[in-house]
Design a protein around this motif. Structure first.
Motif, PDB file in Angstrom:
ATOM      1  N   ILE A  20       0.839  -1.198   0.000  1.00 57.58           N
ATOM      2  CA  ILE A  20       0.000   0.000   0.000  1.00 57.58           C
ATOM      3  C   ILE A  20       0.875   1.250   0.000  1.00 57.58           C
ATOM      4  CG2 ILE A  20      -1.628   1.335   1.396  1.00 57.58           C
ATOM      5  CD1 ILE A  20      -2.950  -1.327   2.087  1.00 57.58           C
ATOM      6  N   GLY A  21       1.934   1.241   0.771  1.00 56.08           N
ATOM      7  CA  GLY A  21       2.870   2.358   0.772  1.00 56.08           C
ATOM      8  C   GLY A  21       3.528   2.548  -0.590  1.00 56.08           C
ATOM      9  N   LEU A  22       3.878   1.457  -1.250  1.00 52.88           N
ATOM     10  CA  LEU A  22       4.487   1.523  -2.572  1.00 52.88           C
ATOM     11  C   LEU A  22       3.507   2.086  -3.599  1.00 52.88           C
ATOM     12  CD1 LEU A  22       6.996   0.867  -4.238  1.00 52.88           C
ATOM     13  CD2 LEU A  22       5.988  -1.367  -4.681  1.00 52.88           C
ATOM     14  N   ILE A  23       2.241   1.690  -3.511  1.00 58.59           N
ATOM     15  CA  ILE A  23       1.227   2.232  -4.419  1.00 58.59           C
ATOM     16  C   ILE A  23       1.103   3.741  -4.224  1.00 58.59           C
ATOM     17  CG2 ILE A  23      -1.254   2.286  -4.883  1.00 58.59           C
ATOM     18  CD1 ILE A  23      -1.266  -0.745  -4.386  1.00 58.59           C
ATOM     19  N   ILE A  29       4.506   9.933  -7.543  1.00 62.68           N
ATOM     20  CA  ILE A  29       5.498  10.157  -8.597  1.00 62.68           C
ATOM     21  C   ILE A  29       4.797  10.424  -9.925  1.00 62.68           C
ATOM     22  CG2 ILE A  29       7.294   9.013  -9.973  1.00 62.68           C
ATOM     23  CD1 ILE A  29       8.224   7.680  -7.345  1.00 62.68           C
ATOM     24  N   ILE A  30       3.748   9.663 -10.214  1.00 62.26           N
ATOM     25  CA  ILE A  30       2.982   9.883 -11.446  1.00 62.26           C
ATOM     26  C   ILE A  30       2.340  11.265 -11.427  1.00 62.26           C
ATOM     27  CG2 ILE A  30       0.917   9.126 -12.704  1.00 62.26           C
ATOM     28  CD1 ILE A  30       1.726   6.240 -11.907  1.00 62.26           C
ATOM     29  N   ALA A  31       1.780  11.658 -10.291  1.00 61.71           N
ATOM     30  CA  ALA A  31       1.133  12.968 -10.193  1.00 61.71           C
ATOM     31  C   ALA A  31       2.151  14.098 -10.345  1.00 61.71           C
ATOM     32  CB  ALA A  31       0.404  13.090  -8.862  1.00 61.71           C
ATOM     33  N   ALA A  33       4.995  13.928 -12.035  1.00 63.81           N
ATOM     34  CA  ALA A  33       5.394  13.945 -13.442  1.00 63.81           C
ATOM     35  C   ALA A  33       4.312  14.594 -14.302  1.00 63.81           C
ATOM     36  CB  ALA A  33       5.670  12.525 -13.924  1.00 63.81           C
ATOM     37  N   PHE A  34       3.058  14.297 -14.019  1.00 64.70           N
ATOM     38  CA  PHE A  34       1.957  14.912 -14.750  1.00 64.70           C
ATOM     39  C   PHE A  34       1.920  16.419 -14.490  1.00 64.70           C
ATOM     40  CE2 PHE A  34      -2.563  16.187 -14.907  1.00 64.70           C
ATOM     41  CZ  PHE A  34      -2.802  15.935 -16.253  1.00 64.70           C
ATOM     42  N   GLY A  35       2.129  16.818 -13.246  1.00 63.66           N
ATOM     43  CA  GLY A  35       2.142  18.235 -12.903  1.00 63.66           C
ATOM     44  C   GLY A  35       3.310  18.971 -13.541  1.00 63.66           C
ATOM     45  N   LYS A  36       4.457  18.309 -13.622  1.00 65.66           N
ATOM     46  CA  LYS A  36       5.644  18.933 -14.216  1.00 65.66           C
ATOM     47  C   LYS A  36       5.400  19.278 -15.681  1.00 65.66           C
ATOM     48  CE  LYS A  36      10.049  19.954 -13.916  1.00 65.66           C
ATOM     49  NZ  LYS A  36      10.459  21.149 -13.245  1.00 65.66           N
ATOM     50  N   SER A  37       4.628  18.426 -16.365  1.00 71.41           N
ATOM     51  CA  SER A  37       4.391  18.673 -17.786  1.00 71.41           C
ATOM     52  C   SER A  37       3.161  19.533 -18.056  1.00 71.41           C
ATOM     53  CB  SER A  37       4.246  17.340 -18.521  1.00 71.41           C
ATOM     54  OG  SER A  37       3.076  16.671 -18.082  1.00 71.41           O
ATOM     55  N   SER A  38       2.308  19.743 -17.063  1.00 73.37           N
ATOM     56  CA  SER A  38       1.057  20.439 -17.358  1.00 73.37           C
ATOM     57  C   SER A  38       0.817  21.734 -16.573  1.00 73.37           C
ATOM     58  CB  SER A  38      -0.123  19.493 -17.119  1.00 73.37           C
ATOM     59  OG  SER A  38      -0.182  19.129 -15.769  1.00 73.37           O
ATOM     60  N   ILE A  39       1.567  21.997 -15.525  1.00 72.68           N
ATOM     61  CA  ILE A  39       1.364  23.228 -14.761  1.00 72.68           C
ATOM     62  C   ILE A  39       2.017  24.383 -15.510  1.00 72.68           C
ATOM     63  CG2 ILE A  39       1.870  24.434 -12.613  1.00 72.68           C
ATOM     64  CD1 ILE A  39       1.639  21.790 -11.166  1.00 72.68           C
ATOM     65  N   PHE A  68      -2.924  15.817  -5.371  1.00 71.75           N
ATOM     66  CA  PHE A  68      -3.470  14.996  -6.457  1.00 71.75           C
ATOM     67  C   PHE A  68      -2.938  13.575  -6.371  1.00 71.75           C
ATOM     68  CE2 PHE A  68      -3.038  13.540 -10.952  1.00 71.75           C
ATOM     69  CZ  PHE A  68      -4.375  13.231 -11.138  1.00 71.75           C
ATOM     70  N   GLY A  69      -1.667  13.422  -6.035  1.00 66.24           N
ATOM     71  CA  GLY A  69      -1.089  12.086  -5.897  1.00 66.24           C
ATOM     72  C   GLY A  69      -1.746  11.286  -4.793  1.00 66.24           C
ATOM     73  N   HIS A  70      -2.083  11.930  -3.683  1.00 71.36           N
ATOM     74  CA  HIS A  70      -2.752  11.224  -2.596  1.00 71.36           C
ATOM     75  C   HIS A  70      -4.185  10.844  -2.978  1.00 71.36           C
ATOM     76  CE1 HIS A  70       0.654  12.294  -0.106  1.00 71.36           C
ATOM     77  NE2 HIS A  70       0.185  11.489   0.818  1.00 71.36           N
ATOM     78  N   ILE A  71      -4.871  11.726  -3.677  1.00 70.14           N
ATOM     79  CA  ILE A  71      -6.224  11.390  -4.134  1.00 70.14           C
ATOM     80  C   ILE A  71      -6.163  10.212  -5.106  1.00 70.14           C
ATOM     81  CG2 ILE A  71      -8.173  12.228  -5.510  1.00 70.14           C
ATOM     82  CD1 ILE A  71      -7.576  15.012  -4.270  1.00 70.14           C
ATOM     83  N   LEU A  72      -5.202  10.248  -6.017  1.00 68.32           N
ATOM     84  CA  LEU A  72      -5.022   9.155  -6.970  1.00 68.32           C
ATOM     85  C   LEU A  72      -4.669   7.852  -6.249  1.00 68.32           C
ATOM     86  CD1 LEU A  72      -4.869   8.588 -10.048  1.00 68.32           C
ATOM     87  CD2 LEU A  72      -2.446   9.140  -9.902  1.00 68.32           C
ATOM     88  N   GLY A  73      -3.753   7.936  -5.294  1.00 68.03           N
ATOM     89  CA  GLY A  73      -3.341   6.746  -4.548  1.00 68.03           C
ATOM     90  C   GLY A  73      -4.466   6.144  -3.726  1.00 68.03           C
TER      91      GLY A  73
END
Length: 86
Positions: A20-23, A29-31, A33-39, A68-73
């Motif tokens: 669960i911690g790894l997820i 990390i995904i959030a 990376a997404f933020g880095k390309s879209s903000i 966003f990463g926590h909501i996604l996770g």
């Protein structure tokens, strides 16, 4: 009536595990990376100390991407729990 409906919908409690911690880490990390390309303005004020360690993000961008990463996770973890994987 609402209380009985909520109690009927309750599931078994979810115990923390390293998976669960790894997820959650991967989702953040995904959030990021997404933020880095879209903000549009990732380095807006207030700045973070040593922003090179935070990918050049300012405080608002860092808070937004990790939220966003926590909501996604949480969505992934609860979805997998609902499917019976955890």
């Amino acid at each position: 009536m609402l209380t009985s409906t909520l109690l009927a919908a309750a599931t078994a409690p979810l115990q923390w595990s390293p998976a669960i911690g790894l997820i959650m880490i991967v989702a953040n990390i995904i959030a990021i990376a997404f933020g880095k390309s879209s903000i549009k303005y990732p380095s807006s004020e207030p700045a973070l100390p040593e922003s090179k360690f935070f990918g050049g993000f300012g405080l608002p961008a860092l808070l937004a991407t990790t939220a966003f990463g926590h909501i996604l996770g949480v969505g992934i973890i609860l979805g997998l729990h609902n499917l019976g994987r955890f």
